[in-house]
Design an enzyme around this catalytic site. Structure first.
Site, PDB file in Angstrom:
ATOM      1  N   ASP A 106      10.853   0.207   5.082  1.00 38.11           N
ATOM      2  CA  ASP A 106      11.470   1.114   6.042  1.00 38.11           C
ATOM      3  C   ASP A 106      12.675   0.464   6.724  1.00 38.11           C
ATOM      4  O   ASP A 106      13.655   1.135   7.031  1.00 38.11           O
ATOM      5  CB  ASP A 106      10.462   1.549   7.119  1.00 38.11           C
ATOM      6  N   GLY A 145       0.843  -1.189   0.000  1.00 34.30           N
ATOM      7  CA  GLY A 145       0.000   0.000   0.000  1.00 34.30           C
ATOM      8  C   GLY A 145       0.878   1.239   0.000  1.00 34.30           C
ATOM      9  O   GLY A 145       2.081   1.172   0.271  1.00 34.30           O
ATOM     10  N   GLY A 146       0.274   2.374  -0.280  1.00 34.48           N
ATOM     11  CA  GLY A 146       1.018   3.624  -0.325  1.00 34.48           C
ATOM     12  C   GLY A 146       1.413   4.084   1.070  1.00 34.48           C
ATOM     13  O   GLY A 146       0.974   3.540   2.082  1.00 34.48           O
ATOM     14  N   SER A 147       2.255   5.089   1.100  1.00 36.55           N
ATOM     15  CA  SER A 147       2.657   5.709   2.362  1.00 36.55           C
ATOM     16  C   SER A 147       1.423   6.217   3.114  1.00 36.55           C
ATOM     17  O   SER A 147       0.500   6.747   2.506  1.00 36.55           O
ATOM     18  CB  SER A 147       3.596   6.876   2.034  1.00 36.55           C
ATOM     19  N   SER A 148       1.407   6.009   4.419  1.00 38.71           N
ATOM     20  CA  SER A 148       0.294   6.439   5.282  1.00 38.71           C
ATOM     21  C   SER A 148      -1.012   5.706   5.014  1.00 38.71           C
ATOM     22  O   SER A 148      -2.079   6.160   5.426  1.00 38.71           O
ATOM     23  CB  SER A 148       0.035   7.952   5.175  1.00 38.71           C
ATOM     24  N   GLY A 206      -1.588   2.769   6.237  1.00 39.47           N
ATOM     25  CA  GLY A 206      -1.890   2.032   7.456  1.00 39.47           C
ATOM     26  C   GLY A 206      -1.290   0.633   7.531  1.00 39.47           C
ATOM     27  O   GLY A 206      -1.681  -0.160   8.378  1.00 39.47           O
ATOM     28  N   LYS A 207      -0.300   0.360   6.681  1.00 39.80           N
ATOM     29  CA  LYS A 207       0.306  -0.980   6.662  1.00 39.80           C
ATOM     30  C   LYS A 207       0.979  -1.346   7.989  1.00 39.80           C
ATOM     31  O   LYS A 207       0.830  -2.459   8.477  1.00 39.80           O
ATOM     32  CB  LYS A 207       1.364  -1.073   5.558  1.00 39.80           C
ATOM     33  N   SER A 208       1.746  -0.406   8.546  1.00 42.75           N
ATOM     34  CA  SER A 208       2.505  -0.717   9.759  1.00 42.75           C
ATOM     35  C   SER A 208       1.585  -1.059  10.920  1.00 42.75           C
ATOM     36  O   SER A 208       1.867  -1.974  11.700  1.00 42.75           O
ATOM     37  CB  SER A 208       3.387   0.468  10.157  1.00 42.75           C
TER      38      SER A 208
END
Lengths: 178, 178, 178, 178
Positions: C37, C10-13, C15-17
């Site tokens: 990251d 998914g893109g940055s921000s 919510g993957k993390s």
């Protein structure tokens, strides 16, 4: 009169933060530790690298705008108020404005018992430590090492290239008025 | 009179920090953002989990000692002084002492224009977000979600389980006195 | 055959993390969580924003050079080897190269049981969350939200604007082969 | 044959990370830097301080369970695979298992050109640096300083109490096979 504020002034990567944390560890009373990094952290992200804010050039140069100065003045007044309200405070600072920066703090801290400490570290050693920290921006350590001390008056100076942070902290602790 | 201080109160993982940063992003003037995390960061490491300091139990309970309260009082006085010196300040707080916590801030901020904002998030949603943050200590989100609002008076309340941080921030921004 | 690798794209921000940490929290076995990251953190600081490395433009655009690609290929091979050696691994990725990025991972993970998960978040919501995170660089969330999914094949998709991280994680956990 | 892996072994607060980042800065090729901290970061939060995971006692003691060992073995295999796939890798390790820890890495790295480096720092100096870092848990530096080197064989040893990180890195760089 017991020391109420310890001001540590030195360039980036000179070792101020380590000394600050060691002081907190060795002093019997709890001291608050704040600094220019606390202030930058509290500012809007947009103030970093914007007009009027604080700018970090690719070569390590730092420029400070009028809006940054205004917030900084309020911040300094607040830190002084913490000390007047009874907190013992360690301030970890970079006097980019040299003697003028000290004058700003002196005025804000008027009437408080302050210990002024110069944290020295030769430019080439500080530059090596900047590399060891993996900082995104390089060059601040070297460009700040000497200028931040020009015209600044200290009660005590330590050199972190000749002593560990803890030893510097113990030397400072021994100098506190009680 | 224009709003000088925005106090965001809510439990751990309720979304205060995100709202605070969004407010900094959407408000035209630069606002300082500080909070209980700034204070804990400024304290000696030994104050965390020590007698007289702040303790985080394995079940998420938080206990606060007399030495912590003394430093906190000075800290609150300092934040109020920053606002009186002209900085606009967003305070990100957890009123563990409920109405009594609000009273402490009210006294310190007397004479300033303050917007009191309740940041709500149902306990089970906050607990899920605590898990998503990977916090070392679990249980704070759930145990704080309701109690921190008991007896506290707000100008405005937002619920982060029903709106994104940015939308909450925009709602708060629309409420500011100018 | 039990799932050995979960790939979250998914893109940055987006919510993957948060989903990754929730998966670690709800799955009975210990899973390792790594991602782009982790890789960037492992690279020399000089690789960020240098020729051949990874560049983050002021508008949120990301460019990737040949030296970055070479290290990334070795990194992917290493993550695959961890899974072959018995670790269950969650990979948190941004497929800047779209279907081509997926192909690289597919080849490296050949023979392993992989669950491919698309983590969706509308561009405007992701942009708001980027603001809430206080990231130094803005615009990545919006510019990556759609493109990273183009041509990518998933076993499952979740939308973090419609469900909390924990709920997304539970939906993914329910899909694991055992 | 050119060095493919540099293994830095030393106790907590001995200065390995600083040397690792300096090596990344001075070596002409891009090297990946990973270590036991990367592994701990990748593990579920629940693995810290749980049965079978890794435990940090209040006195700085570290205990490692069987589930931690299993994930660690897969992790080591993965790092070796990164090197075999062409990445040059710096490994920042704490050999809690002493010679046995080295044996585990030796087996995984079989066939690769490895430089084994001992990073020494006297226990009392490391303890002071631990204080300067403000770590939550105290005592690791002192308790690990000597034991982690027992029975371990090195190509080179450096002492961070006698030389800056950068100087240690330059000494290591000079020793690399090309």
């Amino acid at each position: 009169m017991a020391t109420q504020v310890i001001v540590l002034n030195g360039g980036s990567s000179s070792g101020k933060s380590g000394i600050s944390r060691c002081l907190q560890g060795v002093l019997p009373e709890p001291w608050l530790a704040v600094g220019v990094d606390t202030l930058i952290e509290a500012m809007p992200a947009s103030m970093r690298e914007s007009d009027g804010g604080i700018g970090f050039a690719a070569d390590g140069g730092v420029s400070v705008g009028t809006r940054f100065r205004a917030l900084e003045a309020a911040w300094i007044a607040g830190v002084a108020a913490m000390a007047r309200a009874g907190a013992q405070v360690i301030v970890d600072e970079v006097f980019l404005g040299r003697a003028e920066s000290q004058r700003r703090w002196e005025q804000a801290l008027a009437g408080l018992e302050v210990l002024w400490v110069g944290v020295r570290c030769p430019a080439e050693v500080a530059a090596g430590r900047e590399l060891a920290r993996g900082d995104r921006i390089r060059g601040m350590a070297e460009s700040q090492a000497e200028p931040v001390h020009q015209g600044v008056r200290y009660d005590l100076e330590v050199d972190t290239s000749r002593a560990e942070s803890l030893d510097c902290a113990l030397k400072i602790a021994a100098q506190l008025a009680r």
